[in-house]
Scaffold this active site. Structure first.
Site, PDB file in Angstrom:
ATOM      1  N   SER A 143     -14.518   6.771  -5.162  1.00 55.57           N
ATOM      2  CA  SER A 143     -14.268   5.904  -6.345  1.00 55.57           C
ATOM      3  C   SER A 143     -15.361   5.820  -7.337  1.00 55.57           C
ATOM      4  O   SER A 143     -16.521   6.305  -7.088  1.00 55.57           O
ATOM      5  CB  SER A 143     -13.849   4.588  -5.647  1.00 55.57           C
ATOM      6  N   TYR A 156     -16.977  -3.272  -0.587  1.00 55.93           N
ATOM      7  CA  TYR A 156     -16.020  -1.995  -1.149  1.00 55.93           C
ATOM      8  C   TYR A 156     -17.144  -0.807  -1.456  1.00 55.93           C
ATOM      9  O   TYR A 156     -17.052   0.402  -1.352  1.00 55.93           O
ATOM     10  CB  TYR A 156     -15.325  -2.096  -2.114  1.00 55.93           C
TER      11      TYR A 156
HETATM   12  P1  NDP Z   1      -2.327   2.030  -1.829  1.00 54.72           P
HETATM   13  O1  NDP Z   1      -2.609   0.652  -1.246  1.00 54.72           O
HETATM   14  O2  NDP Z   1      -1.235   2.449  -2.689  1.00 54.72           O
HETATM   15  O3  NDP Z   1      -2.387   3.185  -0.603  1.00 54.72           O
HETATM   16  C1  NDP Z   1      -3.260   2.856   0.470  1.00 54.72           C
HETATM   17  C2  NDP Z   1      -2.755   3.820   1.651  1.00 54.72           C
HETATM   18  O4  NDP Z   1      -3.683   3.607   2.847  1.00 54.72           O
HETATM   19  C3  NDP Z   1      -1.468   3.405   1.856  1.00 54.72           C
HETATM   20  O5  NDP Z   1      -0.737   4.336   2.051  1.00 54.72           O
HETATM   21  C4  NDP Z   1      -1.704   2.738   3.373  1.00 54.72           C
HETATM   22  O6  NDP Z   1      -0.568   2.807   3.999  1.00 54.72           O
HETATM   23  C5  NDP Z   1      -2.969   3.390   3.884  1.00 54.72           C
HETATM   24  N1  NDP Z   1      -3.487   2.585   4.827  1.00 54.72           N
HETATM   25  C6  NDP Z   1      -4.185   1.341   4.641  1.00 54.72           C
HETATM   26  N2  NDP Z   1      -4.358   1.023   5.964  1.00 54.72           N
HETATM   27  C7  NDP Z   1      -4.460   1.889   6.728  1.00 54.72           C
HETATM   28  C8  NDP Z   1      -4.737   2.304   8.223  1.00 54.72           C
HETATM   29  N3  NDP Z   1      -5.358   1.280   8.901  1.00 54.72           N
HETATM   30  N4  NDP Z   1      -4.321   3.429   8.642  1.00 54.72           N
HETATM   31  C9  NDP Z   1      -3.589   4.422   7.919  1.00 54.72           C
HETATM   32  N5  NDP Z   1      -3.491   4.093   6.861  1.00 54.72           N
HETATM   33  C10 NDP Z   1      -3.748   2.994   6.084  1.00 54.72           C
HETATM   34  O7  NDP Z   1      -3.618   2.402  -2.791  1.00 54.72           O
HETATM   35  P2  NDP Z   1      -4.101   3.682  -3.564  1.00 54.72           P
HETATM   36  O8  NDP Z   1      -3.161   4.690  -3.413  1.00 54.72           O
HETATM   37  O9  NDP Z   1      -4.622   3.264  -4.821  1.00 54.72           O
HETATM   38  O10 NDP Z   1      -5.513   4.062  -2.535  1.00 54.72           O
HETATM   39  C11 NDP Z   1      -5.562   5.562  -2.109  1.00 54.72           C
HETATM   40  C12 NDP Z   1      -7.148   5.574  -1.984  1.00 54.72           C
HETATM   41  O11 NDP Z   1      -7.796   5.742  -3.346  1.00 54.72           O
HETATM   42  C13 NDP Z   1      -7.902   4.535  -1.409  1.00 54.72           C
HETATM   43  O12 NDP Z   1      -9.057   5.203  -0.623  1.00 54.72           O
HETATM   44  C14 NDP Z   1      -8.634   3.966  -2.612  1.00 54.72           C
HETATM   45  O13 NDP Z   1     -10.004   3.400  -2.079  1.00 54.72           O
HETATM   46  C15 NDP Z   1      -9.000   5.111  -3.387  1.00 54.72           C
HETATM   47  N6  NDP Z   1      -9.052   4.662  -4.821  1.00 54.72           N
HETATM   48  C16 NDP Z   1      -8.195   3.791  -5.681  1.00 54.72           C
HETATM   49  C17 NDP Z   1      -8.321   3.477  -6.844  1.00 54.72           C
HETATM   50  C18 NDP Z   1      -7.429   2.558  -7.779  1.00 54.72           C
HETATM   51  O14 NDP Z   1      -7.461   1.803  -8.733  1.00 54.72           O
HETATM   52  N7  NDP Z   1      -5.904   2.395  -6.922  1.00 54.72           N
HETATM   53  C19 NDP Z   1      -9.602   3.533  -7.434  1.00 54.72           C
HETATM   54  C20 NDP Z   1     -10.526   4.378  -6.575  1.00 54.72           C
HETATM   55  C21 NDP Z   1     -10.244   4.899  -5.569  1.00 54.72           C
HETATM   56  P3  NDP Z   1      -0.239   1.855   5.389  1.00 54.72           P
HETATM   57  O15 NDP Z   1      -0.193   0.711   4.673  1.00 54.72           O
HETATM   58  O16 NDP Z   1       1.376   2.230   5.450  1.00 54.72           O
HETATM   59  O17 NDP Z   1      -0.926   2.286   6.504  1.00 54.72           O
END
Ligand code: NDP
Length: 248
Positions: A143, A156
């Site tokens: 990020s 974070y």
């Molecule tokens: P979302 O919340 O939309 O997606 C997060 C995903 O992680 C979901 O599919 C969720 O699936 C999964 N997840 C959460 N906990 C678990 C777990 N214990 N085991 C397996 N899967 C898990 O967020 P984003 O798409 O934004 O995030 C994706 C990545 O991008 C992250 O690493 C985030 O830190 C990074 N990021 C995002 C930014 C933003 O502004 N959105 C900026 C910079 C980085 P489920 O709950 O079904 O398990």
């Protein structure tokens, strides 16, 4: 892997929403068979159906990425069912923003377990298969918060700085092969990520920022990942920092 993903296998964690879902669609569109991992199985099933009805191949692998044996099982199942592993996208993550003085250490632990440890174990498990082949792509979601620390984001930040550091060390360790490591560093992307922020002030700040400018869409990050993994094999896009044009 080279210019196209035809015949390749990709595994995307956190594929049930946001960046992970968009990335899975995009890699499938590029020709990869995709394994979809996350906890919400129904969401993964829907995405798999969508990918298959567009002519692609998808495998649903329900996984809690904080559980080491499930992470290893996720990689093994992908290799067994889809016949290999060429691209691993370590995308699953949570952003539980809280000021340090008031933070719940369980939330820190959750971020370290998922954002860092889950990604490290998945990378290690994938590495075995990629080393046999002498090639592969490991794409890690860090990020802007993996390069720049903010008040209110200490836990974070610690997790995402960890991702950036681990990725660079891994890149150096596999430098004598065609295994590539890419760190993706998005700014604000419009996804479900902010919904889980425990601290109300932090949540409002992030939501306010999203309202004030046009944030990135998950597809914007998916396009960057696709770009990185479709380079000729002698090119490793080490790091991509992608902010919305109007984000400070
Ligand atoms: P979302 O919340 O939309 O997606 C997060 C995903 O992680 C979901 O599919 C969720 O699936 C999964 N997840 C959460 N906990 C678990 C777990 N214990 N085991 C397996 N899967 C898990 O967020 P984003 O798409 O934004 O995030 C994706 C990545 O991008 C992250 O690493 C985030 O830190 C990074 N990021 C995002 C930014 C933003 O502004 N959105 C900026 C910079 C980085 P489920 O709950 O079904 O398990």
């Amino acid at each position: 892997t080279s210019d196209t993903l035809d015949g390749d296998v990709a595994l995307v964690t956190g594929a049930s929403s946001g960046i992970g879902a968009a990335t899975a669609r995009s890699l499938a569109d590029e020709g990869a068979a995709v394994a979809l991992a996350a906890r919400r199985e129904e969401r993964l099933e829907e995405l798999a159906e969508e990918i298959e009805s567009a002519g692609g191949e998808a495998l649903v692998v329900p996984t809690d990425a904080t559980d080491e044996s499930q992470v290893r099982g996720m990689v093994e199942e992908t290799v067994e069912q889809l016949g290999g592993l060429d691209v691993l996208v370590n995308n699953a993550g949570v952003m539980l923003l809280e000021p340090i003085a008031d933070a719940d250490p369980d939330n820190w632990q959750q971020m370290l377990d998922l954002n860092v440890q889950g990604l490290m174990v998945a990378s290690q498990a994938a590495l075995g298969h990629m080393q046999e082949k002498g090639a592969g792509d490991i794409v890690n979601l860090s990020s802007v918060a993996g390069r720049k620390a903010y008040a209110g984001s200490g836990g974070y930040n610690a997790s995402k700085f960890g991702v950036t550091a681990f990725s660079e060390a891994l890149r150096q360790e596999v430098v004598d092969s065609d295994i590539r490591v890419t760190t993706i560093e998005p700014g604000a992307v419009d996804t479900e990520l902010a919904e889980h922020i425990p601290d109300e002030d932090q949540k409002e700040q992030i939501e306010g920022m999203m309202d004030e400018m046009e944030p990135l869409r998950p597809e914007d990050i998916a396009r960057s990942i696709r770009f990185a993994v479709t380079q000729p094999s002698h090119v490793d896009i080490n790091e991509l920092l992608i902010r919305p044009t109007r984000q400070e």
